[in-house]
Design a protein around this motif. Sequence first.
Motif, PDB file in Angstrom:
ATOM      1  N   ASN A  89      33.590  24.862  12.537  1.00 31.20           N
ATOM      2  CA  ASN A  89      35.040  25.037  12.495  1.00 31.20           C
ATOM      3  C   ASN A  89      35.720  24.383  13.699  1.00 31.20           C
ATOM      4  O   ASN A  89      36.835  23.871  13.586  1.00 31.20           O
ATOM      5  N   VAL A  90      35.051  24.397  14.843  1.00 32.85           N
ATOM      6  CA  VAL A  90      35.589  23.683  16.011  1.00 32.85           C
ATOM      7  C   VAL A  90      35.601  22.184  15.717  1.00 32.85           C
ATOM      8  O   VAL A  90      36.600  21.490  15.950  1.00 32.85           O
ATOM      9  N   TYR A  91      34.494  21.684  15.187  1.00 31.92           N
ATOM     10  CA  TYR A  91      34.369  20.257  14.879  1.00 31.92           C
ATOM     11  C   TYR A  91      35.421  19.812  13.867  1.00 31.92           C
ATOM     12  O   TYR A  91      35.978  18.719  13.965  1.00 31.92           O
ATOM     13  N   ARG A  92      35.725  20.678  12.893  1.00 37.65           N
ATOM     14  CA  ARG A  92      36.673  20.346  11.837  1.00 37.65           C
ATOM     15  C   ARG A  92      38.101  20.749  12.161  1.00 37.65           C
ATOM     16  O   ARG A  92      38.992  20.593  11.316  1.00 37.65           O
ATOM     17  N   SER A  93      38.337  21.267  13.336  1.00 34.74           N
ATOM     18  CA  SER A  93      39.693  21.654  13.739  1.00 34.74           C
ATOM     19  C   SER A  93      40.679  20.533  13.432  1.00 34.74           C
ATOM     20  O   SER A  93      40.432  19.370  13.740  1.00 34.74           O
ATOM     21  N   GLY A  94      41.801  20.902  12.811  1.00 35.76           N
ATOM     22  CA  GLY A  94      42.804  19.892  12.491  1.00 35.76           C
ATOM     23  C   GLY A  94      43.509  19.346  13.715  1.00 35.76           C
ATOM     24  O   GLY A  94      44.183  18.315  13.644  1.00 35.76           O
ATOM     25  N   LYS A  95      43.368  20.029  14.839  1.00 34.55           N
ATOM     26  CA  LYS A  95      43.957  19.579  16.095  1.00 34.55           C
ATOM     27  C   LYS A  95      42.846  19.153  17.047  1.00 34.55           C
ATOM     28  O   LYS A  95      41.762  19.745  17.044  1.00 34.55           O
ATOM     29  N   PRO A  96      43.077  18.126  17.845  1.00 35.57           N
ATOM     30  CA  PRO A  96      42.042  17.669  18.773  1.00 35.57           C
ATOM     31  C   PRO A  96      41.594  18.776  19.720  1.00 35.57           C
ATOM     32  O   PRO A  96      42.419  19.565  20.194  1.00 35.57           O
ATOM     33  N   GLY A 109      26.171  26.433  24.581  1.00 40.67           N
ATOM     34  CA  GLY A 109      27.240  25.824  25.378  1.00 40.67           C
ATOM     35  C   GLY A 109      27.252  24.316  25.244  1.00 40.67           C
ATOM     36  O   GLY A 109      28.317  23.697  25.145  1.00 40.67           O
ATOM     37  N   CYS A 110      26.066  23.717  25.212  1.00 36.46           N
ATOM     38  CA  CYS A 110      25.972  22.276  24.991  1.00 36.46           C
ATOM     39  C   CYS A 110      26.439  21.946  23.572  1.00 36.46           C
ATOM     40  O   CYS A 110      27.161  20.968  23.348  1.00 36.46           O
ATOM     41  N   GLU A 111      26.061  22.786  22.618  1.00 37.85           N
ATOM     42  CA  GLU A 111      26.468  22.573  21.234  1.00 37.85           C
ATOM     43  C   GLU A 111      27.978  22.750  21.062  1.00 37.85           C
ATOM     44  O   GLU A 111      28.608  22.029  20.277  1.00 37.85           O
ATOM     45  N   LEU A 112      28.564  23.686  21.807  1.00 32.18           N
ATOM     46  CA  LEU A 112      30.020  23.847  21.774  1.00 32.18           C
ATOM     47  C   LEU A 112      30.696  22.586  22.296  1.00 32.18           C
ATOM     48  O   LEU A 112      31.668  22.098  21.707  1.00 32.18           O
ATOM     49  N   ALA A 113      30.202  22.049  23.386  1.00 35.78           N
ATOM     50  CA  ALA A 113      30.769  20.805  23.919  1.00 35.78           C
ATOM     51  C   ALA A 113      30.633  19.671  22.899  1.00 35.78           C
ATOM     52  O   ALA A 113      31.563  18.890  22.696  1.00 35.78           O
ATOM     53  N   LEU A 114      29.478  19.596  22.239  1.00 34.41           N
ATOM     54  CA  LEU A 114      29.248  18.545  21.237  1.00 34.41           C
ATOM     55  C   LEU A 114      30.196  18.676  20.052  1.00 34.41           C
ATOM     56  O   LEU A 114      30.548  17.676  19.422  1.00 34.41           O
ATOM     57  N   ALA A 115      30.623  19.894  19.739  1.00 32.92           N
ATOM     58  CA  ALA A 115      31.532  20.112  18.618  1.00 32.92           C
ATOM     59  C   ALA A 115      32.959  19.672  18.938  1.00 32.92           C
ATOM     60  O   ALA A 115      33.767  19.498  18.025  1.00 32.92           O
ATOM     61  N   CYS A 116      33.257  19.488  20.213  1.00 32.07           N
ATOM     62  CA  CYS A 116      34.599  19.078  20.626  1.00 32.07           C
ATOM     63  C   CYS A 116      34.766  17.567  20.474  1.00 32.07           C
ATOM     64  O   CYS A 116      33.795  16.815  20.451  1.00 32.07           O
ATOM     65  N   ASP A 117      36.005  17.132  20.396  1.00 36.45           N
ATOM     66  CA  ASP A 117      36.291  15.706  20.170  1.00 36.45           C
ATOM     67  C   ASP A 117      36.120  14.867  21.427  1.00 36.45           C
ATOM     68  O   ASP A 117      35.663  13.727  21.364  1.00 36.45           O
ATOM     69  N   ILE A 118      36.517  15.435  22.558  1.00 38.20           N
ATOM     70  CA  ILE A 118      36.449  14.733  23.845  1.00 38.20           C
ATOM     71  C   ILE A 118      35.818  15.697  24.840  1.00 38.20           C
ATOM     72  O   ILE A 118      36.131  16.898  24.851  1.00 38.20           O
ATOM     73  N   ARG A 119      34.941  15.185  25.685  1.00 33.46           N
ATOM     74  CA  ARG A 119      34.253  16.031  26.659  1.00 33.46           C
ATOM     75  C   ARG A 119      34.460  15.471  28.063  1.00 33.46           C
ATOM     76  O   ARG A 119      34.128  14.311  28.325  1.00 33.46           O
ATOM     77  N   ILE A 120      34.996  16.304  28.929  1.00 38.39           N
ATOM     78  CA  ILE A 120      35.226  15.916  30.312  1.00 38.39           C
ATOM     79  C   ILE A 120      34.505  16.929  31.194  1.00 38.39           C
ATOM     80  O   ILE A 120      34.652  18.145  31.004  1.00 38.39           O
ATOM     81  N   GLY A 121      33.709  16.444  32.117  1.00 36.61           N
ATOM     82  CA  GLY A 121      32.929  17.351  32.946  1.00 36.61           C
ATOM     83  C   GLY A 121      33.170  17.141  34.425  1.00 36.61           C
ATOM     84  O   GLY A 121      33.528  16.040  34.865  1.00 36.61           O
ATOM     85  N   CYS A 122      32.972  18.193  35.181  1.00 33.63           N
ATOM     86  CA  CYS A 122      33.028  18.072  36.641  1.00 33.63           C
ATOM     87  C   CYS A 122      31.660  17.599  37.137  1.00 33.63           C
ATOM     88  O   CYS A 122      30.665  17.617  36.405  1.00 33.63           O
TER      89      CYS A 122
END
Length: 257
Positions: A89-96, A109-122
């Motif tokens: 559902n995160v991956y298919r979110s209609g909003k970025p 946590g890694c899988e959650l990041a992978l489900a996002c469209d853009i990943r920015i890390g410190c």
Amino acid sequence: MNYSSLNITIDNQIGIIQISRPEKRNAMDPASWAELDQAVKELNLDDNVRVIIITGREKTFVAGADIKWIHDRKPLDIYGLAVQDVLLNVYRSGKPVIAAVNGYALGGGCELALACDIRIGCESAKFGQPEINLGILPAGGGTQQLAKTVGLAKAKELIFTGDIISAEEAQRLGLLNHVVPDNSLMDKVMEIAEKIARKPPVAIKMVKIAVNESPTVDLSAGLALEKALQAVLFSTGDKKEGTAAFLEKRKAAFKGE
């Protein structure tokens, strides 16, 4: 909805979900996964939100799943609350959705990041799929999304070994779009989120559909989908506004219509 494991803020058309289980290093249990699922759904329905950011509290993004929960799970429990379904559902979110990875992103946590469209890390962020050390595999989409992101051979290595990698290595592999100093993370994330929020929302949604489907279809089907989505966009008020603003040499004011 009141959330016990999340802090939700909305500012300047950007919804921020902060995972807040510091006593567990933001490790997720059934209740917190269900809350995350609901929060993403609610922000998708909120017309005041154009971009969603997911981050963690106190120098941890998400340190995986609560191990006690995993220890007690029975085989058919996977067909109840499944992390895979939440992250889809995160991956298919209609909003970025932008992941602001502020520390450890392990397992779920890694899988959650992978489900996002853009990943920015410190710079201090760490990534890994250490499920193999528990006698299980990454079942939140990790075996699929990691391979698509970093390549088949590297995904196998990371999952087989359970190794944890640095933010620098994650960026080299394509797992992170940007790496920034720890104290600049949210500044960079907000810069990108605000830039996207100024774009036409319907067009952003259609772009996401087209790009998400590109690995799953052949070129002919992908081009047909692209053409169909473009036909939809030709009918929108935002297309009229964008082209008019360009011709009139002014800044466009997109309304998501």
